[in-house]
Design a protein around this motif. Structure first.
Motif, mmCIF file in Angstrom:
data_model
loop_
_atom_site.group_PDB
_atom_site.id
_atom_site.type_symbol
_atom_site.label_atom_id
_atom_site.label_comp_id
_atom_site.label_asym_id
_atom_site.label_seq_id
_atom_site.Cartn_x
_atom_site.Cartn_y
_atom_site.Cartn_z
ATOM 1 N N GLN A 207 105.430 -40.797 -63.922
ATOM 2 C CA GLN A 207 105.831 -41.831 -64.867
ATOM 3 C C GLN A 207 107.051 -42.591 -64.358
ATOM 4 O O GLN A 207 107.949 -42.016 -63.749
ATOM 5 N N GLY A 210 110.853 -46.439 -68.729
ATOM 6 C CA GLY A 210 110.460 -47.460 -69.687
ATOM 7 C C GLY A 210 111.641 -48.343 -70.056
ATOM 8 O O GLY A 210 112.728 -48.243 -69.475
ATOM 9 N N GLU A 250 107.784 -44.482 -69.403
ATOM 10 C CA GLU A 250 106.823 -45.494 -69.859
ATOM 11 C C GLU A 250 106.008 -45.023 -71.056
ATOM 12 O O GLU A 250 105.653 -45.821 -71.920
#
Length: 370
Positions: A207, A210, A250
């Protein structure tokens, strides 16, 4: 017009001091800079030379960390003027940070050790003090960093709680040991076992970071777009998890969580301090993130005024750079936006705030042009 002492710039091997003189002065010239404590003791005296035709000159000031933290004033010798004085408050101090690890690889395999990347990221901006937790707590520290320390046991936990309550910042980073067992000295409760590729708590691919929450102190930092995380310590769901989250992946899972403990902060990075679980430690984002954490700390002299009350004057400089009592016309600095205050009759250069949390207002800054 005398040269103007400008603000310190922190560098890896010391502090760079820059002085400016009016444009158009062509001759080569040297001045003497003094680094002075509150009590008037001279810590260092250095010669700075303006090259022929140059309007600025710089030198590097190298002082041991604990000596450097006594520095409160830079001045140009034998040129008494408010413009040749630079007051230095808590913003210019290297805050003492104590890193400790739960592993034993630091000497045998340093590149795999928990502290290798941490120390190189923090080294230019903080004074590093090493030791076990009990030894670190014997010294004055602004931040303690625990890298994959599974459990803080015995009297150390109670002493850390007390240190936090008084304003310390405890930064913890996860790892294999913490994934197996952990203690209550965390901002969130962790699930046992790490979330990893192919594991019981699995994800399909690594990942990326974010969007940074607007309430996070990391807001505005850049360079995290290429960071990927593989395993991580996974937080148990709770009602306040969103408020405690400073950085997400994310898919929304927290990567950095934090909560207030008394006057201090308890912060957890849910991945390792080294490259075992992610490439965060290889990024510039890691450096800036750690700097933000250190900036949250009070330092060893107390936090600058950050409340809603105006910041009262303590002492002011006259035209010759001499310190004296503020007169009745001197007004307090506003509670917010003190960096935008321009010196003048209502706010002359000098010290504002309290003795344990002073704020310096200087006649000139690094942006001042003559």
């Amino acid at each position: 017009v005398p040269p103007v002492a400008r603000a310190l710039t922190k560098a890896r091997q010391g502090d760079v001091i820059t002085a400016r003189r009016p444009d158009g002065v062509a001759d080569e010239r040297s001045i003497t800079l003094r680094a002075v404590t509150d009590q008037g003791r001279v810590l260092a005296r250095e010669t700075l030379t303006f090259a022929s035709g140059a309007s600025t000159g710089s030198i590097q000031l190298n002082l041991p960390g604990e000596v450097r933290n006594q520095l409160s004033r830079l001045e140009i010798e034998e040129q008494p003027s408010t413009g040749t004085v630079q007051l230095l408050d808590e913003r210019w101090r290297r805050r003492p940070v104590g890193p400790a690890s739960g592993g034993a690889l630091e000497t045998r395999q340093p590149l795999l050790g928990d502290l290798f990347y941490l120390e190189r990221a923090l080294g230019p901006y903080a004074e590093l003090r090493h030791g076990r937790i009990a030894e670190l707590l014997e010294r004055e520290l602004a931040v303690i960093v625990l890298a994959d320390v599974a459990q803080v046991i015995g009297g150390d936990e109670a002493r850390l709680e007390d240190w936090l309550d008084k304003g310390g910042v405890l930064l913890r980073l996860a790892g294999p040991r913490m994934a197996e067992t952990n203690d209550d000295l965390l901002p969130v409760k962790l699930r046992q076992g790490s979330r990893q590729l192919g594991g019981a708590l699995s994800w399909a691919q690594p990942q990326r970071l974010g969007p940074i929450p607007e309430t996070s102190p990391f807001i505005g930092l850049s360079g995290g777009g290429q960071v990927t995380v593989r395993p991580q310590g996974l937080a148990e769901p709770e009602a306040q998890l969103g408020n405690k989250t400073w950085l997400r992946l994310e898919d929304g899972t927290p990567l950095v969580t934090a909560e207030r403990r008394g006057k201090g902060w308890l912060i957890l990075v849910h991945t390792t301090a080294n490259t075992l679980w992610s490439d965060l430690a290889l990024s510039g984002f890691y450096v800036e993130m750690l700097r933000k954490v250190v900036d949250l700390s009070q330092g060893v002299a107390g936090r600058r005024g950050t409340g809603e009350a105006p910041v009262p004057p303590l002492s002011v400089l006259d035209g010759f750079g001499r310190s004296g009592e503020p007169g009745p016309a001197v007004q307090p600095l506003p509670a917010r936006g003190t960096d935008e205050v321009k010196p003048g009759p209502r706010h002359p250069p000098g010290w504002y705030g309290r003795l344990d949390s002073r704020r310096a207002l200087n006649a000139v800054t690094a942006e001042t042009m003559l």
